[in-house]
Scaffold this active site. Structure first.
Site, PDB file in Angstrom:
ATOM      1  N   GLY A  45       0.808  -1.054  -0.024  1.00 13.99           N
ATOM      2  CA  GLY A  45      -0.021  -0.099  -0.262  1.00 13.99           C
ATOM      3  C   GLY A  45       0.842   1.105  -0.126  1.00 13.99           C
ATOM      4  O   GLY A  45       2.106   1.132   0.248  1.00 13.99           O
ATOM      5  N   PRO A  46       0.075   2.360  -0.215  1.00 21.19           N
ATOM      6  CA  PRO A  46       0.864   3.586  -0.461  1.00 21.19           C
ATOM      7  C   PRO A  46       1.705   3.964   1.064  1.00 21.19           C
ATOM      8  O   PRO A  46       1.019   3.263   2.106  1.00 21.19           O
ATOM      9  CB  PRO A  46      -0.122   4.842  -0.696  1.00 21.19           C
ATOM     10  CG  PRO A  46      -1.421   3.992  -1.237  1.00 21.19           C
ATOM     11  CD  PRO A  46      -1.157   2.526  -0.684  1.00 21.19           C
ATOM     12  N   PRO A  47       2.552   4.851   1.222  1.00 19.29           N
ATOM     13  CA  PRO A  47       3.123   5.334   2.400  1.00 19.29           C
ATOM     14  C   PRO A  47       2.232   5.650   3.278  1.00 19.29           C
ATOM     15  O   PRO A  47       1.254   6.619   3.162  1.00 19.29           O
ATOM     16  CB  PRO A  47       4.352   6.414   2.102  1.00 19.29           C
ATOM     17  CG  PRO A  47       4.535   5.976   0.780  1.00 19.29           C
ATOM     18  CD  PRO A  47       3.332   5.503   0.057  1.00 19.29           C
ATOM     19  N   THR A  92      -0.226   4.160   5.076  1.00 15.13           N
ATOM     20  CA  THR A  92      -1.417   3.710   5.324  1.00 15.13           C
ATOM     21  C   THR A  92      -1.709   2.565   6.551  1.00 15.13           C
ATOM     22  O   THR A  92      -2.798   2.024   6.564  1.00 15.13           O
ATOM     23  CB  THR A  92      -2.054   2.805   3.855  1.00 15.13           C
ATOM     24  OG1 THR A  92      -0.590   2.126   3.732  1.00 15.13           O
ATOM     25  CG2 THR A  92      -2.050   4.084   3.005  1.00 15.13           C
ATOM     26  N   GLY A  93      -0.618   2.702   7.332  1.00 12.78           N
ATOM     27  CA  GLY A  93      -0.729   1.586   8.326  1.00 12.78           C
ATOM     28  C   GLY A  93      -0.524   0.255   8.434  1.00 12.78           C
ATOM     29  O   GLY A  93      -0.735  -0.527   8.961  1.00 12.78           O
ATOM     30  N   LYS A  94       0.712  -0.023   7.457  1.00 13.06           N
ATOM     31  CA  LYS A  94       1.197  -1.256   7.451  1.00 13.06           C
ATOM     32  C   LYS A  94       2.055  -1.846   8.718  1.00 13.06           C
ATOM     33  O   LYS A  94       1.719  -3.123   9.115  1.00 13.06           O
ATOM     34  CB  LYS A  94       2.075  -1.598   6.111  1.00 13.06           C
ATOM     35  CG  LYS A  94       1.220  -1.186   4.854  1.00 13.06           C
ATOM     36  CD  LYS A  94       2.215  -1.014   3.459  1.00 13.06           C
ATOM     37  CE  LYS A  94       3.250  -0.256   3.704  1.00 13.06           C
ATOM     38  NZ  LYS A  94       2.891   1.262   3.372  1.00 13.06           N
ATOM     39  N   THR A  95       2.878  -0.918   8.973  1.00  9.42           N
ATOM     40  CA  THR A  95       3.432  -1.327  10.254  1.00  9.42           C
ATOM     41  C   THR A  95       2.707  -1.427  11.676  1.00  9.42           C
ATOM     42  O   THR A  95       3.029  -2.259  12.386  1.00  9.42           O
ATOM     43  CB  THR A  95       4.788  -0.297  10.357  1.00  9.42           C
ATOM     44  OG1 THR A  95       5.583  -0.043   9.258  1.00  9.42           O
ATOM     45  CG2 THR A  95       5.746  -0.603  11.512  1.00  9.42           C
ATOM     46  N   HIS A 105      -5.807  35.145 -11.228  1.00  5.55           N
ATOM     47  CA  HIS A 105      -5.236  33.941 -11.630  1.00  5.55           C
ATOM     48  C   HIS A 105      -6.298  32.963 -10.870  1.00  5.55           C
ATOM     49  O   HIS A 105      -7.081  32.042 -11.287  1.00  5.55           O
ATOM     50  CB  HIS A 105      -3.830  33.989 -11.356  1.00  5.55           C
ATOM     51  CG  HIS A 105      -3.461  32.444 -11.495  1.00  5.55           C
ATOM     52  ND1 HIS A 105      -2.769  32.109 -12.850  1.00  5.55           N
ATOM     53  CD2 HIS A 105      -3.344  31.167 -10.942  1.00  5.55           C
ATOM     54  CE1 HIS A 105      -2.464  30.728 -13.017  1.00  5.55           C
ATOM     55  NE2 HIS A 105      -2.892  30.360 -11.709  1.00  5.55           N
ATOM     56  N   GLU A 106      -6.428  33.144  -9.538  1.00 10.31           N
ATOM     57  CA  GLU A 106      -7.001  32.159  -8.420  1.00 10.31           C
ATOM     58  C   GLU A 106      -8.668  32.484  -8.716  1.00 10.31           C
ATOM     59  O   GLU A 106      -9.188  31.390  -8.512  1.00 10.31           O
ATOM     60  CB  GLU A 106      -6.430  32.767  -6.962  1.00 10.31           C
ATOM     61  CG  GLU A 106      -5.218  32.116  -6.612  1.00 10.31           C
ATOM     62  CD  GLU A 106      -4.746  30.990  -6.791  1.00 10.31           C
ATOM     63  OE1 GLU A 106      -5.465  30.026  -6.697  1.00 10.31           O
ATOM     64  OE2 GLU A 106      -3.518  30.747  -7.084  1.00 10.31           O
TER      65      GLU A 106
END
EC number: 3.4.24.-
Length: 647
Positions: free
Chosen positions: A237-239, A241-244, A460-461
């Site tokens: 999964g992406p950095p 996301t709670g893997k560890t 611009h904004e």
């Protein structure tokens, strides 16, 4: 207290073994330096020697050493004179009786002999001082020449044996256990503090992995039916996301030993070290089975061994991977060791590592959705002292695409902002400011901007806001600001919709919204500026994705050049011909040109509203959704969030 201190002193260990010889060698060298020749003679000049010593008759003898150094010996009865208070002394501070007491250097023996004869011309020949010539070997420098290197070698050997070098000290290894893995076992009681209750927003992943927990608690329940627990579970999964965190929760729920390591700890410049550490890790784990091994960033050692990576391959990394494959698929299938691994790059892993029997299950963790973000906010808000008005569902709606780590950072930043403002509670405005800071960076009100630049930034904004407001598939605006923040001079905050599938119209409207700033500048100013570089980068990336990845173009239909395996990253050639590349460039240009003309027509139709919005933005610098609605009117398109969440 005195007894305790005495006991501590008694418990101190004296240096033993090889280190004791180092201390002995040190004291021997110091003794030689102190006792050598009794002391050190004073250097003098020829003038002092001639006028004060030689003519006064105080010199007993003169010795020329190695034809370059003249040692002067003063008579014992003359040493009591005040002139000779600086004569050579021994290490006890007493004058030497035997000498030598002084010395001076000469250029050549012939000149020195002539000067001596000249200085003693008035004396009888019998009273002339006799010069003695000697050849001496300077044994102390010779001894130190081999003694000091020898001592350094011994000292360096002691440091190696004790693992005292800086690199090994941090790893807790010495030269003799360099092939062993550093002990990273986490205490079971500490692991139990992390459970599935601490993991929010990963309900499907927790369900899939909970079977592993039940096996570790009661393995006989499965073994009596002939079932085998999966040897390896891969978390992709992406950095953030709670893997560890999920791996720690598994160990905490099961209450078993937990070995946590990083893939980079197996990679060394020495051949065979990675494989040796891998063997040592599994040996330690088997000794404490059942247990869990968690290898973070496994792509460090588990990369594909294909030909594409041959130019940058490391043989040591391949040896480590081969050893890991052997450990995961060894003859002993009932070891009770389960391997959890995490990576952000599942596409680059070797197929042999992913097959059943090694990593049997692959759990894909994605960025949390709306309800999952609300649950994550609730978990991270628990330690905070919150105001009653803080709504985690509202915050979840305003943080699309944020990972669990991002949300944790927002909660911490909100608490820091509230403390900086000396508040008793963390309020909703603190969370909003924290979100702004995480997305855009810190406000830089001190940045010098000229009135002309401020006007251009405002138009611009305002062009972005107006275009997105009247485009059906564009995201609605929550806030717009022309205060410099981070690297940007102005920014607009949108509320993206939770989409799993993106249509061509949605892609096209996103490109039109991104071009709104450039189009607005072209309408109200004589020439465009460099203010749209980020917008053009986003437009180009999305247009090429439509053509080359998603097959959403008219000329290059139903073809995708995207490689989900990641093998094309190191390829030396493109997967299409030069003629096709020209068609791709032409198709991308046509999509961007069409979006530009569509945006120009849209903003021209609402030119007065756009100008009014820009003037109001120059005046207030920050406009919220309510301020925008007063100028542009209510947005008639369906809101992208559920009706029960008020934005």
């Amino acid at each position: 207290m005195a007894r305790k201190n005495q006991k501590k002193l008694n418990q101190r260990k004296l240096p033993t073994g090889l280190s004791r010889w180092v201390y002995v060698l040190f004291f021997m060298v110091m003794a030689i330096l102190l006792l050598y020749n009794g002391g050190s003679e004073k250097v003098i000049t020829w003038k002092r020697f001639e006028q004060q010593m030689l003519l006064s008759g105080d010199v007993s003898r003169v010795e020329v050493i190695n034809e370059r150094k003249v040692q002067v010996y003063i008579k014992s009865e003359s040493l009591d004179k005040v002139e000779y208070n600086d004569a050579a002394k021994n290490f006890m501070g007493k004058k030497l009786l035997n000498g030598p007491h002084y010395y001076f250097n000469i250029g050549s023996v012939e000149v020195f002999h002539q000067d001596m004869e000249t200085a003693q011309e008035g004396k009888p020949k019998a009273d002339h001082l006799t010069v003695i010539y000697k050849e001496e070997t300077e044994w102390l420098p010779n001894i130190l020449g081999w003694l000091i290197p020898f001592g350094l070698i011994i000292l360096f050997s002691v440091f190696l044996l004790r693992g005292a070098s800086s690199g090994m000290k941090n790893m807790g290894r010495s030269v003799f256990n360099f092939g062993q893995i550093a002990k990273k076992e986490i205490d079971t009681d500490a692991v139990r503090k992390t459970t599935f209750d601490d993991v929010a927003g990963l309900e499907e992943a927790k369900e899939e992995i909970y079977e592993l927990v039940k096996f570790l608690k009661a393995p006989q329940k499965y073994s009596k039916l002939g079932a085998k627990i999966p040897k390896g579970i891969l978390l992709v999964g992406p950095p953030g996301t709670g893997k560890t965190l999920l791996a720690k929760a598994v160990a905490g729920e099961a209450g078993v030993p937990f070995f946590s390591l990083s893939g980079s700890e197996f990679v060394e410049m020495f051949v065979g070290v990675g494989a040796a550490r891998m063997r040592d890790l599994f040996e330690k784990a088997k000794a404490k089975a059942p247990c869990i091994i968690f290898i973070d960033e496994i792509d460090t050692v588990g990369r594909n061994r294909g030909k594409a990576g041959a130019f940058q391959a490391n043989d040591e990394r391949e040896n480590t991977l081969n050893q890991l494959l052997a450990e995961l698929d060894g003859f002993d299938s009932d070891t009770g060791v389960i391997v959890l691994a995490a990576t952000n790059r599942g596409d680059v892993l070797d197929p042999a590592l992913l097959r059943p029997g090694r990593f049997d299950r692959h759990i894909h963790l994605e960025l949390p959705g709306l309800k999952e973000r609300a649950a994550i906010f609730a978990v991270h808000m628990m330690p905070l002292k919150l105001n009653k008005e803080v709504d985690n569902e509202l915050l979840a709606a305003q943080t699309p695409g944020f990972s669990g780590a991002d949300i944790a950072n927002i909660c911490n930043e909100a608490a820091l902002i509230a403390a900086r403002r000396e508040k008793e509670e963390v309020e909703s405005v603190d969370f909003m400011d924290a979100i702004d800071r995480v997305i855009g960076g810190l406000e830089k009100r001190s940045k010098i901007i000229t009135p002309a630049e401020k006007e251009r930034i405002a138009f611009h904004e305002a062009g972005h806001v107006t275009a997105s407001w009247f485009l059906e598939h564009a995201y609605p605006v929550l806030k717009v600001s022309i205060i410099p923040r981070g690297k940007s001079l102005g920014a607009a905050w949108y509320l993206p919709e939770e989409r799993q599938i993106i249509t061509r119209s949605e892609f096209f409207d996103a490109i039109c919204g991104a071009l709104g700033g450039r189009v607005s500048e072209s309408i109200f100013f004589d020439e465009v500026s460099s203010n749209a570089v980020d917008d053009l980068e986003k437009v180009t990336r999305q247009a090429y994705a439509m053509v080359t990845i998603y097959g959403l173009s008219d000329k290059i239909r139903n073809i995708s050049y995207y490689d989900s395996t990641g093998q094309s990253e190191n390829a030396l050639h493109k997967p299409y011909s030069e003629k096709t590349a020209e068609k791709i460039d032409q198709e991308v240009q046509e999509i961007v040109d069409e979006a530009y003309e569509n945006t120009r027509k849209l903003l021209s139709d609402h030119k007065e509203q756009l100008e009014q919005l820009a003037r109001q933005l120059i005046k207030k610098e920050i406009l919220y959704k309510e301020d925008i609605e007063k100028i542009l009117g209510k947005r008639t398109f369906k809101p992208p969030v559920p009706d029960d969440i008020v934005v």
